[in-house]
Design an enzyme around this catalytic site. Structure first.
Site, PDB file in Angstrom:
ATOM      1  N   GLY A 123       0.844  -1.187   0.000  1.00  0.00           N
ATOM      2  CA  GLY A 123       0.000   0.000   0.000  1.00  0.00           C
ATOM      3  C   GLY A 123       0.878   1.234   0.000  1.00  0.00           C
ATOM      4  N   ALA A 189      20.753  -7.931  25.314  1.00  0.00           N
ATOM      5  CA  ALA A 189      20.048  -8.703  26.342  1.00  0.00           C
ATOM      6  C   ALA A 189      18.712  -8.042  26.658  1.00  0.00           C
ATOM      7  CB  ALA A 189      20.902  -8.819  27.610  1.00  0.00           C
ATOM      8  N   ASP A 320       3.894   0.134  15.997  1.00  0.00           N
ATOM      9  CA  ASP A 320       5.361   0.242  16.036  1.00  0.00           C
ATOM     10  C   ASP A 320       5.900   1.378  15.178  1.00  0.00           C
ATOM     11  OD1 ASP A 320       5.355  -2.012  17.619  1.00  0.00           O
ATOM     12  OD2 ASP A 320       6.708  -3.181  16.349  1.00  0.00           O
ATOM     13  N   HIS A 452      -8.274 -19.804  46.691  1.00  0.00           N
ATOM     14  CA  HIS A 452      -7.197 -20.581  47.302  1.00  0.00           C
ATOM     15  C   HIS A 452      -7.282 -22.024  46.834  1.00  0.00           C
ATOM     16  CE1 HIS A 452      -4.289 -21.982  50.216  1.00  0.00           C
ATOM     17  NE2 HIS A 452      -5.119 -22.979  50.481  1.00  0.00           N
TER      18      HIS A 452
HETATM   19  P1  FAD Z   1       3.454  -5.146  12.512  1.00  0.00           P
HETATM   20  O1  FAD Z   1       2.999  -6.292  13.312  1.00  0.00           O
HETATM   21  O2  FAD Z   1       4.895  -5.046  12.194  1.00  0.00           O
HETATM   22  O3  FAD Z   1       2.613  -5.210  11.165  1.00  0.00           O
HETATM   23  C1  FAD Z   1       2.848  -4.351  10.103  1.00  0.00           C
HETATM   24  C2  FAD Z   1       2.312  -4.994   8.842  1.00  0.00           C
HETATM   25  O4  FAD Z   1       2.310  -4.022   7.812  1.00  0.00           O
HETATM   26  C3  FAD Z   1       3.166  -6.153   8.335  1.00  0.00           C
HETATM   27  O5  FAD Z   1       2.340  -7.226   7.944  1.00  0.00           O
HETATM   28  C4  FAD Z   1       3.874  -5.570   7.096  1.00  0.00           C
HETATM   29  O6  FAD Z   1       4.127  -6.521   6.092  1.00  0.00           O
HETATM   30  C5  FAD Z   1       2.806  -4.597   6.622  1.00  0.00           C
HETATM   31  N1  FAD Z   1       3.301  -3.508   5.794  1.00  0.00           N
HETATM   32  C6  FAD Z   1       4.333  -2.666   6.057  1.00  0.00           C
HETATM   33  N2  FAD Z   1       4.429  -1.723   5.083  1.00  0.00           N
HETATM   34  C7  FAD Z   1       3.429  -1.995   4.210  1.00  0.00           C
HETATM   35  C8  FAD Z   1       3.002  -1.378   3.019  1.00  0.00           C
HETATM   36  N3  FAD Z   1       3.579  -0.278   2.540  1.00  0.00           N
HETATM   37  N4  FAD Z   1       1.950  -1.934   2.353  1.00  0.00           N
HETATM   38  C9  FAD Z   1       1.321  -3.046   2.824  1.00  0.00           C
HETATM   39  N5  FAD Z   1       1.690  -3.651   3.960  1.00  0.00           N
HETATM   40  C10 FAD Z   1       2.723  -3.130   4.633  1.00  0.00           C
HETATM   41  N6  FAD Z   1       4.806  -7.728  21.442  1.00  0.00           N
HETATM   42  C11 FAD Z   1       4.010  -8.104  22.469  1.00  0.00           C
HETATM   43  O7  FAD Z   1       3.155  -7.318  22.887  1.00  0.00           O
HETATM   44  N7  FAD Z   1       4.138  -9.330  23.046  1.00  0.00           N
HETATM   45  C12 FAD Z   1       5.059 -10.225  22.631  1.00  0.00           C
HETATM   46  O8  FAD Z   1       5.144 -11.329  23.174  1.00  0.00           O
HETATM   47  C13 FAD Z   1       5.906  -9.861  21.563  1.00  0.00           C
HETATM   48  N8  FAD Z   1       6.842 -10.723  21.118  1.00  0.00           N
HETATM   49  C14 FAD Z   1       7.628 -10.360  20.067  1.00  0.00           C
HETATM   50  C15 FAD Z   1       8.610 -11.252  19.648  1.00  0.00           C
HETATM   51  C16 FAD Z   1       9.441 -10.912  18.609  1.00  0.00           C
HETATM   52  C17 FAD Z   1      10.499 -11.888  18.159  1.00  0.00           C
HETATM   53  C18 FAD Z   1       9.275  -9.659  17.953  1.00  0.00           C
HETATM   54  C19 FAD Z   1      10.135  -9.273  16.795  1.00  0.00           C
HETATM   55  C20 FAD Z   1       8.311  -8.761  18.373  1.00  0.00           C
HETATM   56  C21 FAD Z   1       7.482  -9.098  19.441  1.00  0.00           C
HETATM   57  N9  FAD Z   1       6.518  -8.221  19.924  1.00  0.00           N
HETATM   58  C22 FAD Z   1       5.737  -8.580  20.982  1.00  0.00           C
HETATM   59  C23 FAD Z   1       6.309  -6.899  19.308  1.00  0.00           C
HETATM   60  C24 FAD Z   1       5.106  -6.950  18.351  1.00  0.00           C
HETATM   61  O9  FAD Z   1       5.320  -7.947  17.385  1.00  0.00           O
HETATM   62  C25 FAD Z   1       4.914  -5.589  17.687  1.00  0.00           C
HETATM   63  O10 FAD Z   1       4.837  -4.586  18.664  1.00  0.00           O
HETATM   64  C26 FAD Z   1       3.633  -5.586  16.863  1.00  0.00           C
HETATM   65  O11 FAD Z   1       3.661  -6.569  15.865  1.00  0.00           O
HETATM   66  C27 FAD Z   1       3.419  -4.210  16.219  1.00  0.00           C
HETATM   67  O12 FAD Z   1       2.226  -4.242  15.501  1.00  0.00           O
HETATM   68  P2  FAD Z   1       1.988  -3.302  14.243  1.00  0.00           P
HETATM   69  O13 FAD Z   1       0.610  -3.607  13.775  1.00  0.00           O
HETATM   70  O14 FAD Z   1       2.323  -1.906  14.586  1.00  0.00           O
HETATM   71  O15 FAD Z   1       3.047  -3.754  13.141  1.00  0.00           O
HETATM   72  P1  NAI Z   2      15.131  -4.340  23.206  1.00  0.00           P
HETATM   73  O1  NAI Z   2      15.029  -2.877  23.094  1.00  0.00           O
HETATM   74  O2  NAI Z   2      14.222  -5.057  24.126  1.00  0.00           O
HETATM   75  O3  NAI Z   2      16.611  -4.744  23.637  1.00  0.00           O
HETATM   76  C1  NAI Z   2      17.733  -4.381  22.888  1.00  0.00           C
HETATM   77  C2  NAI Z   2      18.964  -4.529  23.762  1.00  0.00           C
HETATM   78  O4  NAI Z   2      20.090  -4.423  22.936  1.00  0.00           O
HETATM   79  C3  NAI Z   2      19.064  -3.441  24.825  1.00  0.00           C
HETATM   80  O5  NAI Z   2      19.337  -4.023  26.067  1.00  0.00           O
HETATM   81  C4  NAI Z   2      20.201  -2.568  24.312  1.00  0.00           C
HETATM   82  O6  NAI Z   2      20.932  -1.956  25.347  1.00  0.00           O
HETATM   83  C5  NAI Z   2      21.053  -3.587  23.568  1.00  0.00           C
HETATM   84  N1  NAI Z   2      21.882  -3.029  22.516  1.00  0.00           N
HETATM   85  C6  NAI Z   2      21.562  -2.063  21.610  1.00  0.00           C
HETATM   86  N2  NAI Z   2      22.592  -1.852  20.771  1.00  0.00           N
HETATM   87  C7  NAI Z   2      23.587  -2.700  21.145  1.00  0.00           C
HETATM   88  C8  NAI Z   2      24.891  -2.964  20.662  1.00  0.00           C
HETATM   89  N3  NAI Z   2      25.377  -2.320  19.599  1.00  0.00           N
HETATM   90  N4  NAI Z   2      25.630  -3.894  21.299  1.00  0.00           N
HETATM   91  C9  NAI Z   2      25.155  -4.564  22.363  1.00  0.00           C
HETATM   92  N5  NAI Z   2      23.923  -4.360  22.877  1.00  0.00           N
HETATM   93  C10 NAI Z   2      23.136  -3.443  22.264  1.00  0.00           C
HETATM   94  O7  NAI Z   2      15.002  -4.881  21.700  1.00  0.00           O
HETATM   95  P2  NAI Z   2      14.772  -6.330  21.113  1.00  0.00           P
HETATM   96  O8  NAI Z   2      15.081  -7.380  22.111  1.00  0.00           O
HETATM   97  O9  NAI Z   2      15.459  -6.322  19.806  1.00  0.00           O
HETATM   98  O10 NAI Z   2      13.220  -6.333  20.865  1.00  0.00           O
HETATM   99  C11 NAI Z   2      12.625  -5.305  20.096  1.00  0.00           C
HETATM  100  C12 NAI Z   2      11.298  -4.951  20.631  1.00  0.00           C
HETATM  101  O11 NAI Z   2      10.349  -5.970  20.298  1.00  0.00           O
HETATM  102  C13 NAI Z   2      11.226  -4.854  22.150  1.00  0.00           C
HETATM  103  O12 NAI Z   2      11.658  -3.608  22.612  1.00  0.00           O
HETATM  104  C14 NAI Z   2       9.772  -5.042  22.394  1.00  0.00           C
HETATM  105  O13 NAI Z   2       9.123  -3.827  22.210  1.00  0.00           O
HETATM  106  C15 NAI Z   2       9.363  -6.026  21.303  1.00  0.00           C
HETATM  107  N6  NAI Z   2       9.308  -7.388  21.868  1.00  0.00           N
HETATM  108  C16 NAI Z   2       8.408  -7.636  22.855  1.00  0.00           C
HETATM  109  C17 NAI Z   2       8.324  -8.869  23.428  1.00  0.00           C
HETATM  110  C18 NAI Z   2       7.371  -9.083  24.538  1.00  0.00           C
HETATM  111  O14 NAI Z   2       6.528  -8.228  24.755  1.00  0.00           O
HETATM  112  N7  NAI Z   2       7.459 -10.195  25.259  1.00  0.00           N
HETATM  113  C19 NAI Z   2       9.175  -9.979  22.987  1.00  0.00           C
HETATM  114  C20 NAI Z   2      10.121  -9.587  21.969  1.00  0.00           C
HETATM  115  C21 NAI Z   2      10.150  -8.338  21.433  1.00  0.00           C
END
Ligand code: FAD
Ligand code: NAI
Length: 473
Positions: A123, A189, A320, A452
């Site tokens: 889009g 981490a 995001d 409980h």
């Molecule tokens: P996204 O989920 O990134 O969705 C964006 C969508 O837009 C995608 O499908 C993409 O393809 C599409 N898109 C982008 N540009 C275009 C375009 N121009 N045209 C058409 N489509 C497009 N959050 C939690 O709350 N709990 C968790 O346990 C958690 N675990 C995570 C684990 C990992 C490994 C990662 C990477 C993230 C995790 N997150 C978690 C974070 C969570 O995934 C994001 O915060 C969330 O997906 C954001 O939602 P969003 O709708 O903003 O974007």
């Molecule tokens: P994060 O922000 O949680 O952690 C990144 C870590 O990398 C920080 O501790 C930072 O200090 C460190 N870092 C940054 N640059 C570095 C460098 N050059 N060398 C060494 N360390 C460095 O980001 P992460 O783990 O990549 O996840 C991204 C986001 O996805 C999270 O912030 C969260 O919003 C979302 N997420 C949420 C989950 C959940 O809700 N359970 C699970 C996984 C992701």
């Protein structure tokens, strides 16, 4: 053929976008959603990062690997033993893919149910036109009165070290490793580092995490971070803090990371695979922001006000791709609020009560302020803490790690923050969110009857602890 017209077009079908589309349709608007994610057959895969390479698949792998760990190390306490325990990584990944597909299909069903038109493709903005916007939806040109941008985020790479998803993995590759690596390295981490590090450690990898900051889990309440560091170390996660990552080289043998440790000593980490989890960057690639003058900040995030309005009339942005925590439930709440605002209602997101969960074992969950934040803000507070060690259900479960901690205003007793490390913290935190949303006092929770034996009794006891009157500790 005439251009298709919509009241609302949502760009992005992740948790922010698909929920915004459904809520707007519920409110009587004619809605389309455009999403470009492709499954391995090139077909659509609604749900964005969260469903395809984030929340859902990571939790599937965390669950599988936790079962394996329990069978290997914890079931014997219950009198259950098994010989020759094996992990079939291919099957574990196939199950994870099936869980993802169920979620993809669920959104297709929800779109049909709510009469949301779906376009599979990119889009992008073409031009402002007729008081609305002309957009490309894949190959088609469509017209929208209002647009919601929910294009999410992408993994941040180390400078000069692009992801190849073979040896140097983003969250995408980290969820597709075909066999347990002997040695796994992670940079960062944070949440992904700890969750994915836990998965592969449980399956037998030797895991080293290199973190740039000197403090572990800096955004988490200090006492929880301290407990977590102790437990993860005992589990065998080698987390090195205060490092400076230098050159990263790949070869047939794997990946070699040069770094300086906290004392400045030059070191090398040799691993089979390296996961880089150093945060995520907002994604506006190919959105055509320039075509209409959509304002981005220096990080590439779309600039929005408190109500998710951008600088353009009728264009909103959520999830995001805008400021605030990158969490699926935050994106969803913004999606609902924006849909309601477009319908002339008063959608609202309370940023003070967004919960965080890290799905490690023990789980870590919190809402509201940390003790260090309250100190920095000069707020007078009382703290109360209760250990799972003194909770009957936790003993019966065989998981007594951690505690529940309450922080309440010293004068009014209003709950300011709740921090949990322990079993099912992800579920327990909801009570704290509800309490804070209703501006409850610690005493309110302390006076509520909790079943409980349940882990939630630890929440009640921590609330009692604020007033120094725990009953079971
Ligand atoms: P996204 O989920 O990134 O969705 C964006 C969508 O837009 C995608 O499908 C993409 O393809 C599409 N898109 C982008 N540009 C275009 C375009 N121009 N045209 C058409 N489509 C497009 N959050 C939690 O709350 N709990 C968790 O346990 C958690 N675990 C995570 C684990 C990992 C490994 C990662 C990477 C993230 C995790 N997150 C978690 C974070 C969570 O995934 C994001 O915060 C969330 O997906 C954001 O939602 P969003 O709708 O903003 O974007
Ligand atoms: P994060 O922000 O949680 O952690 C990144 C870590 O990398 C920080 O501790 C930072 O200090 C460190 N870092 C940054 N640059 C570095 C460098 N050059 N060398 C060494 N360390 C460095 O980001 P992460 O783990 O990549 O996840 C991204 C986001 O996805 C999270 O912030 C969260 O919003 C979302 N997420 C949420 C989950 C959940 O809700 N359970 C699970 C996984 C992701």
């Amino acid at each position: 053929m005439s251009t298709k017209q919509f009241d609302v077009v949502v760009i992005g079908g992740g948790p922010g976008g698909y929920i915004a589309a459904i809520r707007a349709a519920q409110l009587g608007m004619n809605v389309a959603c455009i999403d470009e994610w492709k499954n391995d057959k090139g077909g659509p895969a609604l749900g964005g990062t969260c469903t395809n390479v984030g929340c859902i698949p990571s939790k599937a792998l965390l669950q599988s690997s936790e079962h394996y760990e329990h069978l290997n190390h914890h079931f014997a306490d219950h009198g259950i033993t098994a010989d020759n325990v094996k992990i079939d990584v291919a099957k574990m990944l196939a199950r994870k893919d099936q869980v993802v597909k169920q979620n993809n299909d669920g959104i297709v069903y929800l779109f049909k149910k709510n009469k949301v038109t779906f376009f599979h493709g990119r889009g992008s903005f073409v031009a402002a036109k007729d008081g609305g916007y002309e957009l490309k939806a894949g190959e088609e040109t469509i017209q929208a009165k209002q647009v919601v941008v929910a294009t999410g985020s992408n993994a941040r790479a180390l400078p000069g070290v692009p992801f190849d998803e073979e040896n140097i993995l983003s969250n995408d590759g980290a969820l597709r490793v075909g066999a347990t690596p002997k040695k796994l390295g992670l940079i960062g981490a944070g949440v992904i580092g700890l969750e994915m590090g836990s998965v592969w450690r449980r399956l037998g990898a030797e895991v080293t995490v290199l973190e740039g900051l000197p403090a572990f889990l800096g955004a988490v309440d200090e006492s929880v971070a301290k407990e977590a560091a102790k437990v993860f170390k005992k589990q065998g996660l080698d987390i090195q803090l205060g490092v400076k990552v230098g050159e990263v080289k790949t070869s047939k043998k794997g990946v070699s990371v040069a770094y300086a440790d906290a004392k400045g000593e030059a070191k090398t980490l040799d691993v089979d695979k390296l996961i880089v989890s150093i945060g995520r960057v907002p994604n506006t690639i190919g959105l055509g922001a320039d075509a209409v003058g959509l304002k981005l900040d220096e990080r590439g995030a779309i600039v929005v006000d408190d109500e998710c309005k951008t600088n353009l009339p009728g264009v909103w942005a959520i999830g995001d791709v805008v400021r605030g925590p990158m969490l699926a439930h935050k994106a969803e709440e913004e999606g609902v609020a924006v849909a309601e605002r477009m319908a002339g209602q008063h959608g609202h997101v309370n940023f003070n009560t967004i919960p965080w969960v890290i799905y490690t074992s023990p789980e870590i969950a919190w809402v509201g302020k940390t003790e260090q934040q309250l100190k920095a803000e000069g707020v007078a507070y009382k703290a109360g803490q209760f250990p799972f060690l003194a909770n009957g259900r936790a003993r019966a479960l065989g998981d007594t790690t951690g505690f529940v901690k309450f922080l309440a205003d010293a004068k009014t007793d209003e709950i300011l923050g709740v921090h949990i490390i322990g079993p099912f913290a992800s579920e327990l935190i909801s009570e704290a969110v509800v309490a804070m949303e209703f501006k409850a006092s610690a005493e309110d929770i302390a006076r509520i009857c909790h079943a409980h034996p349940s882990l939630s009794e630890a929440t009640k006891e921590a609330a009692l602890a604020v007033d120094k009157r725990t009953l079971n500790f």
